[in-house]
Motif scaffolding. Structure first.
Motif, PDB file in Angstrom:
ATOM      1  N   LYS A 291     -21.998  56.166   9.423  1.00 17.07           N
ATOM      2  CA  LYS A 291     -22.946  55.130   9.853  1.00 17.07           C
ATOM      3  C   LYS A 291     -23.611  55.526  11.168  1.00 17.07           C
ATOM      4  O   LYS A 291     -24.827  55.354  11.333  1.00 17.07           O
ATOM      5  N   ILE A 292     -22.820  56.041  12.096  1.00 18.24           N
ATOM      6  CA  ILE A 292     -23.391  56.480  13.369  1.00 18.24           C
ATOM      7  C   ILE A 292     -24.376  57.615  13.136  1.00 18.24           C
ATOM      8  O   ILE A 292     -25.462  57.648  13.720  1.00 18.24           O
ATOM      9  N   ARG A 293     -24.017  58.564  12.272  1.00 19.64           N
ATOM     10  CA  ARG A 293     -24.887  59.697  11.987  1.00 19.64           C
ATOM     11  C   ARG A 293     -26.218  59.234  11.396  1.00 19.64           C
ATOM     12  O   ARG A 293     -27.288  59.686  11.802  1.00 19.64           O
ATOM     13  N   GLY A 294     -26.142  58.311  10.446  1.00 15.16           N
ATOM     14  CA  GLY A 294     -27.367  57.806   9.842  1.00 15.16           C
ATOM     15  C   GLY A 294     -28.252  57.095  10.839  1.00 15.16           C
ATOM     16  O   GLY A 294     -29.477  57.276  10.855  1.00 15.16           O
ATOM     17  N   TYR A 295     -27.634  56.289  11.707  1.00 11.32           N
ATOM     18  CA  TYR A 295     -28.424  55.574  12.712  1.00 11.32           C
ATOM     19  C   TYR A 295     -29.075  56.549  13.678  1.00 11.32           C
ATOM     20  O   TYR A 295     -30.261  56.422  14.004  1.00 11.32           O
ATOM     21  N   LEU A 296     -28.313  57.526  14.167  1.00 15.14           N
ATOM     22  CA  LEU A 296     -28.863  58.467  15.144  1.00 15.14           C
ATOM     23  C   LEU A 296     -30.000  59.287  14.550  1.00 15.14           C
ATOM     24  O   LEU A 296     -31.007  59.547  15.229  1.00 15.14           O
ATOM     25  N   ALA A 297     -29.866  59.700  13.298  1.00 16.91           N
ATOM     26  CA  ALA A 297     -30.949  60.459  12.655  1.00 16.91           C
ATOM     27  C   ALA A 297     -32.218  59.628  12.589  1.00 16.91           C
ATOM     28  O   ALA A 297     -33.323  60.116  12.866  1.00 16.91           O
ATOM     29  N   GLU A 298     -32.067  58.348  12.241  1.00 18.33           N
ATOM     30  CA  GLU A 298     -33.240  57.464  12.161  1.00 18.33           C
ATOM     31  C   GLU A 298     -33.821  57.216  13.541  1.00 18.33           C
ATOM     32  O   GLU A 298     -35.046  57.201  13.720  1.00 18.33           O
ATOM     33  N   LEU A 299     -32.957  57.051  14.568  1.00 20.79           N
ATOM     34  CA  LEU A 299     -33.432  56.798  15.929  1.00 20.79           C
ATOM     35  C   LEU A 299     -34.177  58.016  16.473  1.00 20.79           C
ATOM     36  O   LEU A 299     -35.227  57.871  17.117  1.00 20.79           O
ATOM     37  N   ILE A 300     -33.674  59.202  16.223  1.00 22.94           N
ATOM     38  CA  ILE A 300     -34.357  60.417  16.671  1.00 22.94           C
ATOM     39  C   ILE A 300     -35.724  60.531  16.014  1.00 22.94           C
ATOM     40  O   ILE A 300     -36.727  60.861  16.661  1.00 22.94           O
ATOM     41  N   HIS A 301     -35.780  60.222  14.724  1.00 18.24           N
ATOM     42  CA  HIS A 301     -37.061  60.262  14.011  1.00 18.24           C
ATOM     43  C   HIS A 301     -38.039  59.253  14.623  1.00 18.24           C
ATOM     44  O   HIS A 301     -39.226  59.558  14.840  1.00 18.24           O
ATOM     45  N   ARG A 302     -37.542  58.066  14.921  1.00 20.42           N
ATOM     46  CA  ARG A 302     -38.398  57.025  15.492  1.00 20.42           C
ATOM     47  C   ARG A 302     -38.887  57.410  16.888  1.00 20.42           C
ATOM     48  O   ARG A 302     -40.057  57.239  17.225  1.00 20.42           O
ATOM     49  N   LYS A 303     -37.985  57.956  17.700  1.00 13.12           N
ATOM     50  CA  LYS A 303     -38.373  58.344  19.056  1.00 13.12           C
ATOM     51  C   LYS A 303     -39.346  59.524  19.038  1.00 13.12           C
ATOM     52  O   LYS A 303     -40.230  59.610  19.898  1.00 13.12           O
ATOM     53  N   ARG A 304     -39.200  60.428  18.087  1.00 10.33           N
ATOM     54  CA  ARG A 304     -40.154  61.539  17.999  1.00 10.33           C
ATOM     55  C   ARG A 304     -41.558  60.983  17.742  1.00 10.33           C
ATOM     56  O   ARG A 304     -42.542  61.458  18.320  1.00 10.33           O
ATOM     57  N   GLY A 305     -41.650  59.974  16.897  1.00 15.29           N
ATOM     58  CA  GLY A 305     -42.953  59.350  16.659  1.00 15.29           C
ATOM     59  C   GLY A 305     -43.475  58.633  17.883  1.00 15.29           C
ATOM     60  O   GLY A 305     -44.665  58.706  18.203  1.00 15.29           O
ATOM     61  N   ASP A 306     -42.569  57.961  18.618  1.00  9.61           N
ATOM     62  CA  ASP A 306     -42.989  57.229  19.815  1.00  9.61           C
ATOM     63  C   ASP A 306     -43.493  58.164  20.906  1.00  9.61           C
ATOM     64  O   ASP A 306     -44.394  57.805  21.674  1.00  9.61           O
ATOM     65  N   LEU A 307     -42.919  59.375  20.986  1.00 10.69           N
ATOM     66  CA  LEU A 307     -43.327  60.300  22.033  1.00 10.69           C
ATOM     67  C   LEU A 307     -44.773  60.747  21.869  1.00 10.69           C
ATOM     68  O   LEU A 307     -45.407  61.192  22.824  1.00 10.69           O
ATOM     69  N   GLY A 308     -45.298  60.616  20.664  1.00  9.47           N
ATOM     70  CA  GLY A 308     -46.700  60.947  20.472  1.00  9.47           C
ATOM     71  C   GLY A 308     -47.617  59.980  21.184  1.00  9.47           C
ATOM     72  O   GLY A 308     -48.764  60.310  21.517  1.00  9.47           O
ATOM     73  N   HIS A 309     -47.115  58.766  21.457  1.00 11.08           N
ATOM     74  CA  HIS A 309     -47.909  57.750  22.152  1.00 11.08           C
ATOM     75  C   HIS A 309     -47.509  57.605  23.615  1.00 11.08           C
ATOM     76  O   HIS A 309     -48.326  57.232  24.446  1.00 11.08           O
ATOM     77  N   ASP A 310     -46.236  57.879  23.920  1.00  9.57           N
ATOM     78  CA  ASP A 310     -45.747  57.705  25.292  1.00  9.57           C
ATOM     79  C   ASP A 310     -44.735  58.800  25.583  1.00  9.57           C
ATOM     80  O   ASP A 310     -43.598  58.766  25.111  1.00  9.57           O
ATOM     81  N   ASP A 311     -45.120  59.791  26.360  1.00  8.44           N
ATOM     82  CA  ASP A 311     -44.252  60.923  26.645  1.00  8.44           C
ATOM     83  C   ASP A 311     -43.449  60.708  27.926  1.00  8.44           C
ATOM     84  O   ASP A 311     -42.851  61.637  28.449  1.00  8.44           O
ATOM     85  N   GLY A 312     -43.426  59.475  28.420  1.00 13.08           N
ATOM     86  CA  GLY A 312     -42.745  59.223  29.681  1.00 13.08           C
ATOM     87  C   GLY A 312     -41.321  58.719  29.540  1.00 13.08           C
ATOM     88  O   GLY A 312     -40.678  58.439  30.540  1.00 13.08           O
ATOM     89  N   ALA A 313     -40.805  58.575  28.310  1.00 18.03           N
ATOM     90  CA  ALA A 313     -39.447  58.076  28.111  1.00 18.03           C
ATOM     91  C   ALA A 313     -38.453  59.011  28.794  1.00 18.03           C
ATOM     92  O   ALA A 313     -38.529  60.232  28.661  1.00 18.03           O
TER      93      ALA A 313
END
Length: 518
Positions: A291-313
C-alpha cells in the motif's frame, strides 16, 4: 509543509476514534511469505520472540546444535542495570563452542531471543563479548548468522566493504530484509545496495539532511512536539509511545517527504498495521508495504506533473524528481524505494530514541534531575551530550541491518565464510568495557562518546541529524512541561517489542501533574 499535524493516531490495533485522539512501526526484516513472524526476521512489530533458539558452534561451517536447550538469561532485570549473565544452567545445557580468539567458554550459553532476553539483553551480550565475541547463531527464522559483539570488531565490520548490503550474496535472500519489499519492487534502496549505486543514491538524498536544512526544520518539530503534549497534558497521564513517540516522527518525515497533510493519516494507519500484524501472519506487514509503495508511486507521478507548473517545491520527493529529470539517473523505481525506506526506517529509530531515552531517565532520577537543572538554566550542552549517551546506553537500533560476506574474511580472529550473513550487535558494542568506562552506567555528560548507535562507515544513518533534533526537542520539552513525569506502572509490567534489528518499548504509561496547554 502543512500548516498543522493531521489528526493524531490511536494506539495501533484499535479503531480510530474522534479526530484529535492520540495514540509505531517496525522495520521488519524477513521473508515475503505468510509464515508467522519470528524474531530473526521481524523487527519491532510487537511480535512475540520465539524462545529456545539454538546457538551454533562458531567453528567455520559448523552445523547447528542438536542437543538439549541452552540456559536462559534470568528475567526481570531492568535494562542497563549492569547485571552480568546469570549462571543458572538448565539441565543438559550445551557448553559453548569456540568464539573469536578464545578456544572455549565455561558455563552455559545464554538463551537468546526469548521474552526475558528482549527485556534485558545486556547480560547475554556481556557473556558473548567475553566468551564468544564473534559467534554463529541460528535465528528463530532459521537463518544462521554471525553475531559480532565487541566494539573494535563491530567498527571493523561496519566499515568493511567485503561485507555487502546486497542480499543477492545470501543463499536465501528472501529470508532477510523488509517483508514485502521484494514482491513490491522496493529492493533498490540504501539498505540493500553497495557502491557505486549506493554512492550515487546517497549523494542525492543527503541534500535533504544537511545541517542547514535540518536546522530550518526545527520550528516544525517543536510545533508538532507541543501539539502532541497539549493533547494529553491536561489529563495527567499518557502512553508516551502511542501518544507521543509514535506520531511525532511519522508527521515529521511525512512533512519532509512532501506527503500532503490530508494523506498523513494513511501513513499513520499503515505504520500501525505493521505493528498490529506483528503477532500474526507476516503477510499483513507485506500488504502494508504494498500500500505504501502504491501510494508513493502515485505521489511521485503527481508531483512530477506539478513541477511543470511550480518548480519551487522544497520537499524531498520534489528534489529527487528534479535530480532524476536533470540527469542524475534516478529511475522511478529507485525514487519510490528511496522514499519508502526513508519513511520506513526514518521514524522507528526516533520512536525508540524517545521511548528508550525517557524510560532510562525515569530509571535514573539523578541524571534526569541533572538534565532538568541544565535545561532550566537555558543550557543545551548537557542535552546534546545526553542524547548521545542515551543512544549508547539503550539505543533504538539493537543490531545493524544485514551484511553478507562476499569473500572469506576474518573478524575478531574468527573466519567468516563467503555468503554468510553478519549481524553487528550495536547494543553489545556500545556497552564494551574495553571502549567505554563504566559502560553500564548512564552518564549524560560522558565525553569521548563515539558510540555506534547510528552505525559507522559509508552506511552511517543518513537521517541521524533529524533523529537527533527530534530526540532533543522531545525530551527537553517533556521534562520542561511535565517536570514531575513518572512511570505509571511497575517496570516489570513493561514489555519490549520482539524483534531483531530495533529495540523499543511497546508502551510507556506515565503520570504527571495535569497542566494547561501552552
Amino acid at each position: 509543509m502543512s500548516e498543522g499535524p493531521a489528526p493524531m493516531p490511536d494506539a495501533p490495533g484499535t479503531p480510530r476514534t474522534t479526530p484529535g485522539s492520540c495514540p509505531f512501526s517496525g522495520t521488519t526484516p524477513g521473508t515475503d511469505s505468510e509464515a508467522a513472524p519470528g524474531v530473526g526476521s521481524e523487527t519491532g512489530s510487537g511480535a512475540a520472540p520465539e524462545t529456545g533458539s539454538r546457538i551454533v558452534p562458531v567453528a567455520s561451517g559448523a552445523a547447528p546444535e542438536t542437543g538439549p536447550g541452552v540456559a536462559p538469561v534470568a528475567s526481570g532485570a531492568a535494562p542497563g542495570t549492569g547485571s552480568e549473565a546469570r549462571s543458572g544452567a538448565r539441565s543438559g545445557a550445551v557448553p559453548a563452542g569456540s568464539g573469536g580468539t578464545r578456544a572455549s567458554a565455561p558455563g552455559p550459553v545464554p538463551e537468546l531471543f526469548s521474552w526475558e532476553f528482549a527485556s534485558d539483553p545486556y547480560p547475554a551480550y556481556a557473556w558473548l563479548r567475553e566468551h564468544a565475541p564473534v559467534r554463529r547463531t541460528r535465528l528463530p527464522s532459521g537463518v544462521e548468522a554471525w553475531l559480532v559483539t565487541r566494539y573494535a570488531d563491530a567498527r571493523q565490520a561496519l566499515a568493511d566493504q567485503r561485507l555487502s548490503k546486497n542480499p543477492v550474496h545470501h543463499a536465501e535472500p528472501g529470508k532477510t530484509g523488509i517483508p514485502g519489499e521484494r514482491s513490491a519492487g522496493l529492493m533498490t534502496h540504501l539498505l540493500n545496495i553497495d557502491p557505486p549505486d549506493h554512492t550515487r543514491l546517497r549523494r542525492l538524498v543527503s541534500k535533504a539532511f544537511t545541517p542547514r536544512r535540518v536546522a530550518a526544520f526545527a520550528p516544525r518539530v517543536q510545533e508538532l512536539t507541543d501539539r502532541l503534549i497539549d493533547s494529553f497534558a491536561a489529563r495527567g497521564s499518557a502512553d508516551l509511545i502511542h501518544e507521543f513517540a509514535f506520531p511525532l516522527p511519522i508527521y515529521a518525515i511525512c512533512d519532509m517527504l512532501g506527503v500532503p497533510a490530508e494523506d498523513q493519516d494513511d501513513f499513520r494507519d499503515w505504520a500501525g498495521m505493521m505493528i498490529r500484524h506483528g503477532g500474526g501472519p507476516r503477510g499483513g506487514v507485506a500488504r502494508s508495504v504494498k500500500k505504501i509503495r502504491g501510494y508513493l508511486a502515485e505521489l511521485i507521478h503527481r508531483k512530477r506533473g506539478d513541477l511543470g507548473h511550480d518548480d519551487g517545491a522544497d520537499d524531498l520527493i520534489s528534489g529527487l524528481i528534479r535530480a532524476s529529470d536533470h540527469g542524475d539517473h534516478l529511475t522511478e523505481a529507485e525514487a519510490v524505494a528511496m522514499c519508502f525506506v526513508l519513511l520506513f526506517a526514518g521514524f522507528e529509530t526516533t520512536i525508540n530514541l524517545i521511548g528508550n531515552g525517557t524510560y532510562a531517565l525515569l530509571r535514573n532520577p539523578e541524571q534526569r534531575a541533572r538534565l532538568q537543572s541544565s535545561l532550566a538554566a537555558g543550557e543545551t550542552g548537557l542535552l546534546e551530550t545526553g542524547v548521545e549517551e542515551l543512544l549508547r546506553y539503550d539505543g533504538p537500533v539493537e543490531l545493524a541491518t544485514w551484511r553478507y560476506a562476499t569473500t572469506g574474511l576474518t573478524i575478531g580472529g574468527q573466519p567468516i565464510p563467503a555468503g554468510d550473513p553478519v549481524l553487528v550487535v550495536l547494543a553489545a558494542a556500545d556497552r564494551d568495557p574495553d571502549r567505554f568506562g563504566a559502560p553500564d552506567v548512564l552518564d549524560l555528560g560522558r565525553k569521548d562518546n563515539q558510540h555506534l548507535g547510528y552505525g559507522h562507515g559509508i552506511h552511517y544513518c543518513l537521517g541521524a541529524p533529524l533523529a537527533r533534533l527530534e530526540g532533543q526537542t522531545a525530551l527537553a520539552t517533556l521534562l520542561t512541561r511535565l517536570p514531575d513525569l513518572r512511570l505509571g506502572v511497575d517496570p516489570d509490567e513493561l514489555r519490549w517489542r520482539g524483534g531483531l534489528i530495533m529495540r523499543g518499548l511497546r508502551t510507556l504509561p506515565v503520570e504527571f501533574t495535569p497542566s494547561a496547554h501552552r
